[in-house]
Design an enzyme around this catalytic site. Sequence first.
Site, PDB file in Angstrom:
ATOM      1  N   LYS A  81       0.820  -1.219   0.000  1.00  0.00           N
ATOM      2  CA  LYS A  81       0.000   0.000   0.000  1.00  0.00           C
ATOM      3  C   LYS A  81       0.857   1.274   0.000  1.00  0.00           C
ATOM      4  CE  LYS A  81      -4.014  -2.253   2.009  1.00  0.00           C
ATOM      5  NZ  LYS A  81      -5.051  -2.276   3.038  1.00  0.00           N
ATOM      6  N   ASN A 102      -5.020   1.855  -1.493  1.00  0.00           N
ATOM      7  CA  ASN A 102      -5.450   0.470  -1.695  1.00  0.00           C
ATOM      8  C   ASN A 102      -6.175   0.259  -3.011  1.00  0.00           C
ATOM      9  OD1 ASN A 102      -8.104   1.339  -1.266  1.00  0.00           O
ATOM     10  ND2 ASN A 102      -8.624  -0.441  -0.020  1.00  0.00           N
TER      11      ASN A 102
END
Length: 289
Positions: A81, A102
């Site tokens: 991420k 994300n």
Amino acid sequence: MVYAGSTASLPGASIVTDLYAVIGNPIGHTKSPLIHLTFARETGQHIEYIAIEAPIGGFNARVDELRLRGGLGLNITAPFKLDAFAYATELSEDAKLAGAVNCLGFEGDRVTGQNYDGVGLVNDIVCNLRCPIEGKRVLMLGAGGAVRGALLPFLAERPEQLVLVNRTVDKARSLAGEIAAHGAVQAAGYDALQQLGPFDLVLNATSASVHGEGLPIPAASFASGCLAYDLAYGKGLTPFLRLAREAGVRQVADGVGMLVEQAAEAFAWWRGVRPDTRAVIERLTVPLT
Ligand code: NDP
């Protein structure tokens, strides 16, 4: 977004199939292909959705490859991420605050980064579990990526109080300081819980459940009528949820709804159509026993 894609031949028809993916390491456990392909079937969208396992340090190369193949979007799971955050050329407010991305969308040279974890969590709690956050006392345990993503969407719901408790108290304090311009967040350590009184919503956003570990939460932290929510999913009754039940909490939930709701946000952004999440959540739910 503008869509482009490869042309897949079906008997008698030519259908444009747009390519999406999830990336992580490991990736074998991912539910994202099942979720997105179910959404696509139910909304009549033609997509291909693949899972990519990238080596550590190999995120950019794999994403470049996906884009060369015409990929239009990507979901990102651990541990990439932060790589996705760095890869994006534009970021949503949630992604900026989370310092993590994300979900990516590709449009020519533009790479837009989103963080839908927090909004997925809020949608699950408010819409699916019918537990309004407004006016409630909320206790959030943890100060990692999931909490970073959740803070803005939570504050937008106007809780009466939002308390962050983390093992490393300084991390909670510094996060509360970063978010201060958006709303009041109180930071504390576990030892302060006894004095902080009962909460209407207690969220385990630590990774303790992933390792089957419990947390030092006094029974007094759970108000009567409280919802105890563990962001971990697929683990059944975690030590945190068991503790909540033993403290008399009747409504407990794990993070499966959050997982599906964040996917629904990504799908709606990419495809311009909002999928129904109920059936997918039911399919992925593991009994909390
Ligand atoms: P991070 O690694 O970023 O943060 C982990 C946090 O957990 C830190 O605050 C850490 O405290 C704390 N922690 C870890 N072990 C313990 C322990 N034994 N006791 C007390 N605190 C502990 O993880 P994420 O924020 O990314 O993920 C947190 C949880 O959320 C995980 O269970 C993950 O699976 C879940 N998640 C669920 C999603 C969903 O869609 N349902 C999406 C994203 C995450 P310290 O700072 O002191 O190290």
